[in-house]
Write a protein that holds these residues in place. Structure first.
Motif, PDB file in Angstrom:
ATOM      1  N   ALA A  78     -20.943  11.462  11.617  1.00  0.00           N
ATOM      2  CA  ALA A  78     -21.687  11.017  12.798  1.00  0.00           C
ATOM      3  C   ALA A  78     -22.465  12.167  13.434  1.00  0.00           C
ATOM      4  CB  ALA A  78     -20.732  10.405  13.820  1.00  0.00           C
ATOM      5  N   PHE A  79     -21.864  13.370  13.433  1.00  0.00           N
ATOM      6  CA  PHE A  79     -22.540  14.517  14.031  1.00  0.00           C
ATOM      7  C   PHE A  79     -23.856  14.817  13.332  1.00  0.00           C
ATOM      8  CE2 PHE A  79     -18.851  14.863  16.375  1.00  0.00           C
ATOM      9  CZ  PHE A  79     -18.865  15.929  17.246  1.00  0.00           C
ATOM     10  N   TYR A  80     -23.862  14.687  12.010  1.00  0.00           N
ATOM     11  CA  TYR A  80     -25.086  14.990  11.267  1.00  0.00           C
ATOM     12  C   TYR A  80     -26.146  13.941  11.513  1.00  0.00           C
ATOM     13  CZ  TYR A  80     -22.183  18.520   9.204  1.00  0.00           C
ATOM     14  OH  TYR A  80     -21.383  19.604   9.053  1.00  0.00           O
ATOM     15  N   VAL A  81     -25.706  12.689  11.637  1.00  0.00           N
ATOM     16  CA  VAL A  81     -26.662  11.618  11.948  1.00  0.00           C
ATOM     17  C   VAL A  81     -27.297  11.885  13.313  1.00  0.00           C
ATOM     18  CG1 VAL A  81     -26.914   9.151  12.387  1.00  0.00           C
ATOM     19  CG2 VAL A  81     -25.389   9.936  10.568  1.00  0.00           C
ATOM     20  N   ILE A  82     -26.437  12.213  14.296  1.00  0.00           N
ATOM     21  CA  ILE A  82     -26.943  12.472  15.644  1.00  0.00           C
ATOM     22  C   ILE A  82     -27.881  13.679  15.646  1.00  0.00           C
ATOM     23  CG2 ILE A  82     -26.272  13.192  17.977  1.00  0.00           C
ATOM     24  CD1 ILE A  82     -23.651  11.599  17.501  1.00  0.00           C
ATOM     25  N   ALA A  83     -27.487  14.732  14.930  1.00  0.00           N
ATOM     26  CA  ALA A  83     -28.329  15.930  14.881  1.00  0.00           C
ATOM     27  C   ALA A  83     -29.692  15.606  14.302  1.00  0.00           C
ATOM     28  CB  ALA A  83     -27.641  17.011  14.054  1.00  0.00           C
ATOM     29  N   LEU A  84     -29.704  14.801  13.246  1.00  0.00           N
ATOM     30  CA  LEU A  84     -30.971  14.435  12.620  1.00  0.00           C
ATOM     31  C   LEU A  84     -31.851  13.673  13.613  1.00  0.00           C
ATOM     32  CD1 LEU A  84     -32.417  14.468   9.830  1.00  0.00           C
ATOM     33  CD2 LEU A  84     -31.584  12.126   9.534  1.00  0.00           C
ATOM     34  N   ILE A  85     -31.238  12.723  14.331  1.00  0.00           N
ATOM     35  CA  ILE A  85     -32.025  11.927  15.291  1.00  0.00           C
ATOM     36  C   ILE A  85     -32.541  12.815  16.426  1.00  0.00           C
ATOM     37  CG2 ILE A  85     -31.864  10.094  17.009  1.00  0.00           C
ATOM     38  CD1 ILE A  85     -29.939   8.680  15.066  1.00  0.00           C
ATOM     39  N   LEU A  86     -31.697  13.736  16.902  1.00  0.00           N
ATOM     40  CA  LEU A  86     -32.149  14.642  17.963  1.00  0.00           C
ATOM     41  C   LEU A  86     -33.324  15.487  17.497  1.00  0.00           C
ATOM     42  CD1 LEU A  86     -28.830  15.853  19.639  1.00  0.00           C
ATOM     43  CD2 LEU A  86     -30.651  14.514  20.687  1.00  0.00           C
ATOM     44  N   LEU A  87     -33.288  15.882  16.239  1.00  0.00           N
ATOM     45  CA  LEU A  87     -34.366  16.687  15.661  1.00  0.00           C
ATOM     46  C   LEU A  87     -35.673  15.881  15.648  1.00  0.00           C
ATOM     47  CD1 LEU A  87     -33.634  19.524  14.682  1.00  0.00           C
ATOM     48  CD2 LEU A  87     -33.993  18.715  12.335  1.00  0.00           C
ATOM     49  N   VAL A  88     -35.555  14.635  15.167  1.00  0.00           N
ATOM     50  CA  VAL A  88     -36.738  13.763  15.128  1.00  0.00           C
ATOM     51  C   VAL A  88     -37.267  13.551  16.541  1.00  0.00           C
ATOM     52  CG1 VAL A  88     -37.551  11.433  14.596  1.00  0.00           C
ATOM     53  CG2 VAL A  88     -36.004  12.602  13.024  1.00  0.00           C
ATOM     54  N   TRP A  89     -36.350  13.367  17.486  1.00  0.00           N
ATOM     55  CA  TRP A  89     -36.746  13.136  18.879  1.00  0.00           C
ATOM     56  C   TRP A  89     -37.462  14.363  19.450  1.00  0.00           C
ATOM     57  CZ3 TRP A  89     -37.881   9.605  22.208  1.00  0.00           C
ATOM     58  CH2 TRP A  89     -37.892   9.891  23.571  1.00  0.00           C
TER      59      TRP A  89
END
Lengths: 322, 505
Positions: free
Chosen positions: A170-181
């Motif tokens: 989940a942390f990696y998914v969140i990190a990826l989304i934060l990066l895109v954001w």
């Protein structure tokens, strides 16, 4: 109109209030569940929080753009019903991949319908998405009238058990989304989003494509709801056409706790992510403290009222003093 | 060489109101043109035709001698026409820099916003007004934290940041202090030298005389004169602006100053100050009809609101010689003061509800609990008869009434409470002539019955015809007081612009 220091701080960091609440909730949870920070415990928590986190991010994007999306829970249900019936407990990975892709398209399609009504036909967002939520809920029940179906255990195991470098998936998914954001925030589209939510007239006068931006927020929300639906399906491993229902209000709660005002034009997605985690932690605390479940509803409601009222209360207190 | 921009015979109609009939102007590069006219002469409409906010019904727009048509403000901006809007076009939640460069953000590799460049360019723009802004105003300050003058300056900077060929300043100086205005004028000088054409709309004649090269005068939507500023005397311009006196529908016997002096003072205001008003003192007599005039937005509405307890103020208000300080409209209502709002759809009426209900809204408390409906209905129908209300019945919705009759309901609901002082906020805006005449008769009758009326109106003719005395407001002050023989349209227009009063004829 001099702003207070708290106002300025929350303007710059809209998730400040959420962070404070997170510390409190986390500490309480840690006392009740001392092994909270061990990788396996962390993972078993985060995989449960992830569907709401994804949906709350989509909700926050719509709210920043000045709207609201009541249909996200039903979109999650549609996606869950779709995957549980089409992949099946013994489905092969290639069908699974294809169906997940299809699920994302369905989510964006549902969002596009919302966007069409709200942005181009100028219908009221709450009513419109409330109405379409029944269409999607009906669709989910049509696909999967009775709970059943599922996805292969290999897939659920991947979602449930993946831990990379002590950190859950989940942390990696969140990190990826934060990066895109972070990327989106630095593009013109990011600015337009906030301008449209802040003052649509002024944005239009300046030449911002207001309707296209509003439309896009609902498509983004549909996409995030579909991702949430995929996560939910991998978490439960089974199908239930009503699985998404509680996510609608929780996503709004998470976004509001996370500093996204219902009036639009402010906030971000870091806050809503924290907000979703807080809601999950509260659920933990309540189950570990072995109190009645109605407390959960009560505490959830109390927190959202507090989050909504706090800025007003702070201003009121300051004015009394001043 | 053709002028930069020419407007030929522009016409525009809003519903029943012909805002522009035949407006024309020409402006060349490097020139400042003052667009002047009285209330409702069409200045704002003409500037909106030029900047694409409004599509004209007729006439031509020529840019460099070629016909153009702007479908949106954006199209006009692309053609190099930039406007400082009166209604501000800033997003409060965004920062100064984000607002100024919205849709024109500097990009790196065509994708990401180059914040450093954006910041730098914003600082350069802010430095244009350096010294007149507070020091902690940076590109990262959110617009919601700015004061009105700072917002206005950001708006000006936003308009100039596109390097326009034509800049329209529509009352852009209204909220600026004198140092900021002087700086703006210096900048206008620089922009002119670069070849920018400027259309300047202002209610301050002294500013117009200082900055304009040429003028163009509008009257009733028609261009009635133009020329070089240096050849024109303020008096001539005022004469151009003032409409010819027409025999109007108003028949009111005006009280003479002596009559008034003999009457009791009902309302006395000393040194009233609000965020807009800057020291207003007034005495109003029983049964007097006091007019409040001047260009729009000079504090007239604030004055009425302050008296009614709807806006915080400092200063002294005496009602029948006793000091009062209303902080809520209910208190004013209990003392017999009533305010009839101008925006009747928004503030005055519940349009889908019955006429009866609308008439009784301020008075329900007088009918006890449970409501004595029979008496309420009697009182309401008495008022309806007194107002000569043309309606299907008291239970018909207000939305079924004509504009004039709806306006009567707005006034009628206050008459039920028998107010001693009636404050009217531009009551005849958008009302047809027959209804106006009926409304004037109603006001006349009320005054004869001893009600004191304070009437703010944007219709100059109406003010001249009705008022016993007329106070002309300018920049939050009483610019001058007209009474008796000096109550003429020409004097009203002159006073509106802050020009020294002319001799009475």
């Amino acid at each position: 109109m001099k702003q207070s220091r708290w106002q300025q701080a929350t303007y710059r960091h809209p998730y400040l209030f959420a962070l404070l609440l997170l510390v409190v909730a986390f500490t309480a949870n840690l006392l009740l569940q001392p092994n909270l920070l061990e990788p396996t415990t962390l993972n078993s928590n985060m995989r449960v929080f992830l569907p709401l986190i994804l949906v709350a991010i989509g909700q926050a994007i719509v709210m920043i753009g000045g709207g609201i999306d009541i249909s996200v829970g039903s979109i999650v249900s549609v996606v869950n019903a779709l995957l549980a019936t089409q992949i099946g407990l013994s489905g092969d990975p290639s069908t699974a991949g294809m169906m997940m892709g299809a699920a994302l398209v369905v989510g964006m399609g549902a969002g596009a319908l919302n966007g069409l009504f709200v942005a181009y036909l100028r219908l009221q967002p709450i009513i419109t998405t409330f109405a379409t939520s029944f269409i999607y809920a009906g669709l989910a029940l049509f696909i999967l009238p009775n709970p059943g179906g599922g996805v292969p255990s290999r897939l659920t195991a991947f979602y449930r058990e993946t831990i990379i470098l002590w950190l859950p998936l989940a942390f990696y998914v969140i990190a990826l989304i934060l990066l895109v954001w972070a990327f989106i925030r630095r593009t013109r589209y990011g600015r337009y989003l906030y301008a449209v939510g802040g003052k649509a007239d002024a944005a239009y006068e300046t030449g911002v494509p207001v309707q296209a931006v509003q439309f896009s927020t609902y498509v983004a929300s549909g996409l995030m709801a579909a991702l949430g639906g995929i996560a939910m399906t991998l978490l439960t491993g089974s199908g239930n056409a009503q699985v998404g229902d509680p996510l609608t209000l929780s996503s709004i709660t998470a976004a509001v706790i996370g500093g996204t005002p219902l009036s639009g034009g402010a906030g971000g997605i870091a806050g809503p992510i924290i907000g979703a985690v807080i809601l999950g932690l509260i659920r933990n605390i309540i189950s570990f403290a072995s109190v009645a479940t109605w407390w959960q509803t009560f505490v959830n409601a109390a927190i959202i009222v507090l989050a909504l009222a706090l800025p007003g209360i702070i201003n009121l207190v300051r004015r009394r003093k001043g | 060489m053709p002028p930069l921009l020419a407007v030929r015979n522009a016409a525009k109609r809003y519903g029943a109101v012909q805002a522009l009939t035949d407006a024309s102007l020409e402006i060349s590069a490097g020139e400042t043109l003052a667009l002047i006219g009285a209330n409702g002469s069409g200045k704002s409409t003409l500037s909106k035709v030029i900047n694409g906010v409004v599509a004209p019904d007729g006439g031509q727009l020529l840019l460099d001698g070629r016909m153009v048509r702007f479908d949106s403000p954006h199209a006009a901006k692309d053609a190099g026409i930039s406007t400082v809007f009166q209604e501000l076009s800033l997003v409060p939640q965004m920062t100064v820099a984000e607002n100024i460069w919205l849709t024109r953000e500097p990009l790196r590799r065509n994708l990401l916003i180059d914040r450093r460049t954006e910041r730098q360019r914003t600082e350069e723009l802010l430095s244009l007004f350096g010294g007149t802004l507070r020091a902690d105003l940076t590109p990262d300050t959110p617009v919601s934290a700015l004061l009105p003058d700072e917002r206005q300056i950001v708006e000006i900077l936003k308009a100039i940041s596109v390097n326009p060929r034509l800049l329209i300043l529509d009352e852009a100086t209204a909220s600026l202090d004198s140092r900021q205005v002087q700086r703006l004028f210096e900048l206008i000088g620089q922009w002119k030298a670069r070849g920018t054409a400027i259309i300047f709309i202002s209610h301050r004649m002294t500013e117009i005389e200082q900055i304009a090269d040429r003028y163009s005068v509008l009257r009733n939507g028609q261009t009635v004169g133009e020329g070089a500023m240096k050849d024109a005397a303020a008096g001539d311009l005022v004469a151009l602006m003032a409409p010819e006196t027409s025999s109007s529908a108003i028949e009111r016997h005006r009280l003479s100053p002596d009559d008034l002096a003999a009457r009791r003072v009902v309302l006395q205001i000393d040194d009233l100050r609000t965020s807009v008003l800057r020291g207003v003192s007034i005495q109003v007599h029983e049964g007097e009809l006091l007019g409040i005039g001047g260009l729009k937005g000079q504090g007239q509405r604030d004055l009425l609101l302050a008296i009614f307890g709807g806006a915080p103020y400092s200063g002294r208000i005496l009602l029948d010689g006793k000091p009062v300080h209303f902080t809520h409209p209910r208190q004013a209502m209990n003392h017999g003061v009533a305010l009839v709002p101008g925006d009747r759809a928004g503030e005055g009426l519940l349009s889908i509800r019955a006429i009866l209900e609308n008439l009784l809204v301020p008075s329900w408390r007088a009918y006890g609990f449970p409501l004595r409906m029979k008496r309420a209905r009697q009182d309401a129908s008495a008022i309806a008869t007194r107002l000569d209300l043309k309606m299907a019945g008291l239970d018909a919705p207000v939305s079924s009434l004509s504009g004039g009759n709806a306006q009567k309901v707005v006034i009628g609901k206050w008459l039920l409470r028998n107010p001693r002082i009636l404050l009217l906020d531009d009551p005849t805006k958008g009302v047809d002539i027959a209804t106006k005449a009926e409304f004037y008769r109603l006001l006349t009758r009320l005054c004869d019955e001893g009600t004191t009326v304070i009437l703010y109106s944007s219709d100059d003719e109406e003010l001249i015809g009705l008022s016993d005395r007329l106070l002309v407001m300018h920049d939050g002050r009483i610019g001058s007081e007209l009474a008796g023989a000096s109550l003429t349209t020409a004097n009203l227009v002159a006073a509106s612009l802050g020009v020294a009063r002319m001799e009475t004829p």
